[in-house]
Design a protein around this motif. Sequence first.
Motif, mmCIF file in Angstrom:
data_model
loop_
_atom_site.group_PDB
_atom_site.id
_atom_site.type_symbol
_atom_site.label_atom_id
_atom_site.label_comp_id
_atom_site.label_asym_id
_atom_site.label_seq_id
_atom_site.Cartn_x
_atom_site.Cartn_y
_atom_site.Cartn_z
ATOM 1 N N TRP A 164 0.840 -1.186 0.000
ATOM 2 C CA TRP A 164 0.000 0.000 0.000
ATOM 3 C C TRP A 164 0.880 1.243 0.000
ATOM 4 O O TRP A 164 2.073 1.180 0.326
ATOM 5 C CB TRP A 164 -0.958 0.020 1.202
ATOM 6 C CG TRP A 164 -0.301 0.128 2.556
ATOM 7 C CD1 TRP A 164 0.269 -0.866 3.285
ATOM 8 C CD2 TRP A 164 -0.136 1.331 3.327
ATOM 9 N NE1 TRP A 164 0.772 -0.382 4.463
ATOM 10 C CE2 TRP A 164 0.528 0.962 4.521
ATOM 11 C CE3 TRP A 164 -0.493 2.669 3.144
ATOM 12 C CZ2 TRP A 164 0.849 1.883 5.522
ATOM 13 C CZ3 TRP A 164 -0.181 3.591 4.141
ATOM 14 C CH2 TRP A 164 0.479 3.197 5.308
ATOM 15 N N GLU A 165 0.302 2.352 -0.377
ATOM 16 C CA GLU A 165 1.045 3.608 -0.381
ATOM 17 C C GLU A 165 0.087 4.772 -0.163
ATOM 18 O O GLU A 165 -1.126 4.650 -0.341
ATOM 19 C CB GLU A 165 1.810 3.785 -1.693
ATOM 20 C CG GLU A 165 0.955 3.806 -2.949
ATOM 21 C CD GLU A 165 1.815 3.930 -4.198
ATOM 22 O OE1 GLU A 165 2.018 5.077 -4.661
ATOM 23 O OE2 GLU A 165 2.286 2.887 -4.692
ATOM 24 N N LEU A 166 0.684 5.894 0.257
ATOM 25 C CA LEU A 166 -0.084 7.106 0.506
ATOM 26 C C LEU A 166 0.839 8.304 0.341
ATOM 27 O O LEU A 166 1.964 8.293 0.862
ATOM 28 C CB LEU A 166 -0.660 7.085 1.934
ATOM 29 C CG LEU A 166 -1.615 8.230 2.274
ATOM 30 C CD1 LEU A 166 -3.016 7.917 1.752
ATOM 31 C CD2 LEU A 166 -1.665 8.475 3.784
ATOM 32 N N PRO A 167 0.410 9.361 -0.350
ATOM 33 C CA PRO A 167 1.224 10.578 -0.414
ATOM 34 C C PRO A 167 1.158 11.311 0.926
ATOM 35 O O PRO A 167 0.339 10.975 1.785
ATOM 36 C CB PRO A 167 0.545 11.382 -1.521
ATOM 37 C CG PRO A 167 -0.874 10.917 -1.517
ATOM 38 C CD PRO A 167 -0.824 9.460 -1.148
ATOM 39 N N PRO A 168 2.009 12.324 1.124
ATOM 40 C CA PRO A 168 1.975 13.081 2.382
ATOM 41 C C PRO A 168 0.576 13.646 2.647
ATOM 42 O O PRO A 168 -0.033 14.268 1.771
ATOM 43 C CB PRO A 168 2.996 14.199 2.162
ATOM 44 C CG PRO A 168 3.947 13.625 1.150
ATOM 45 C CD PRO A 168 3.098 12.780 0.246
ATOM 46 N N ARG A 169 0.079 13.404 3.863
ATOM 47 C CA ARG A 169 -1.249 13.875 4.229
ATOM 48 C C ARG A 169 -1.308 14.095 5.740
ATOM 49 O O ARG A 169 -0.593 13.449 6.504
ATOM 50 C CB ARG A 169 -2.331 12.847 3.858
ATOM 51 C CG ARG A 169 -2.595 12.706 2.367
ATOM 52 C CD ARG A 169 -3.275 13.945 1.796
ATOM 53 N NE ARG A 169 -3.711 13.741 0.420
ATOM 54 C CZ ARG A 169 -2.943 13.936 -0.654
ATOM 55 N NH1 ARG A 169 -1.676 14.319 -0.492
ATOM 56 N NH2 ARG A 169 -3.426 13.739 -1.863
ATOM 57 N N LYS A 170 -2.207 14.972 6.172
ATOM 58 C CA LYS A 170 -2.494 15.116 7.589
ATOM 59 C C LYS A 170 -3.588 14.107 7.950
ATOM 60 O O LYS A 170 -4.713 14.196 7.444
ATOM 61 C CB LYS A 170 -2.951 16.534 7.923
ATOM 62 C CG LYS A 170 -1.829 17.566 7.819
ATOM 63 C CD LYS A 170 -2.229 18.892 8.434
ATOM 64 C CE LYS A 170 -1.044 19.863 8.423
ATOM 65 N NZ LYS A 170 -1.355 21.135 9.123
ATOM 66 N N VAL A 171 -3.253 13.156 8.800
ATOM 67 C CA VAL A 171 -4.198 12.119 9.200
ATOM 68 C C VAL A 171 -4.942 12.621 10.440
ATOM 69 O O VAL A 171 -4.326 12.849 11.488
ATOM 70 C CB VAL A 171 -3.478 10.789 9.483
ATOM 71 C CG1 VAL A 171 -4.483 9.718 9.898
ATOM 72 C CG2 VAL A 171 -2.697 10.327 8.243
ATOM 73 N N LEU A 172 -6.262 12.756 10.324
ATOM 74 C CA LEU A 172 -7.067 13.381 11.367
ATOM 75 C C LEU A 172 -8.258 12.495 11.733
ATOM 76 O O LEU A 172 -8.751 11.738 10.895
ATOM 77 C CB LEU A 172 -7.580 14.739 10.880
ATOM 78 C CG LEU A 172 -6.500 15.738 10.427
ATOM 79 C CD1 LEU A 172 -7.130 16.925 9.721
ATOM 80 C CD2 LEU A 172 -5.667 16.185 11.619
ATOM 81 N N PRO A 173 -8.729 12.570 12.999
ATOM 82 C CA PRO A 173 -8.185 13.394 14.081
ATOM 83 C C PRO A 173 -6.930 12.777 14.679
ATOM 84 O O PRO A 173 -6.626 11.610 14.423
ATOM 85 C CB PRO A 173 -9.323 13.395 15.104
ATOM 86 C CG PRO A 173 -9.963 12.051 14.924
ATOM 87 C CD PRO A 173 -9.905 11.789 13.448
#
Length: 373
Positions: A164-173
Amino acid sequence: MEFGLFVQGYVPAARAVTDPEAEHHALMEETEYVIQADKSGFKYAWASEHHFLEEYSHLSANDVFLGYLAHATERIHLGSGIFNPLAPVNHPVKVAEKVAMLDHLSGGRFEFGSGRGAGSHEILGFMPGVTDMNHTKELWEETIAEFPKMWLQDEYPGFKGKHWELPPRKVLPKPYGKSHPAMWYAAGSPSSYAMAGKKGLGVLGFSVQKVADMEWVVESYKTAVKEAAAVGDFVNDNVMVTSTAICAETHKKAVEIAVGGGLNYLQSLLFRYHDTFPRPEGIPEWPELLPEYTEEIIELLIAEELMICGDPDEVLRQCKRWEQAGADQLSFGLPIGVPYEDTMNTIKLIGEHVIPKIDTDPVHRTTRFREGA
């Protein structure tokens, strides 16, 4: 030693025959067991995540279940037993969000248990073409250390792995209060204990069958956890084990309840689906069932320390055996085909006569670890 409750949405076919709303009643009764456990001084309640396991467990959306209980309880810690973080089952970011949200809704009372799932029928349903459960190891391994980063870093820098992969993100809350919820691993085999210890994870010991099995796996865990390279913000030095428990006013009544509880059917279902668990000698292949339990079999199970059953004094002695063997937490698997009134009575009697004589610390063990971070 602390105490917990483990629920899973058990809906045996025999119940469905007599009750057209058996599934609904089973799920709602289990919320009431947890609410009573909160009132009776239990410190933890664990809710399973299982899929496709007819009769054995209909509790698939345990995040919804735990969200309801976060509002319905006051002090008890609520744990995922487990949230499955394998990307084909639940995207890791979605898992991180659920954990943090439940931490808020419970006021910091959430416990994050993870694992790889306990059987091929369940997990491989999400992985077409995969035939080997060992494949799930590398999915879990590449994911587990990412959760604290998602929770504690203002912006998660992103991830690019094999699965799996994910670009830079703010994970909230972000989690509520200090640090993040305690992290646990569901150990389906004895070798998993040391692995969890090395990562600083608590162990949900669903594979331990009796006290004699406990001592050497605890030793392997406690040795490993001393030199843990924690994947999280702190080491959760904790071993939880599960056991069936029936407590009644008299020994005779407790044994009668156990005989009528369909324990043989539940045990047969467990090994129908959990094909990664070591299969003890004498457990037949499904659909063949274990023989129905008689009073003699129940007495043998008690003597072999394979179940907790008796009057309050007997149950107290049996629980102390687990404490002496090194368990940090003893959680009772309920319900087990036992009538609602008898299950509620077990919870109340243990809360009144057993827990106050063993667990004298008003603060949860995981709360101390989290605050120490």
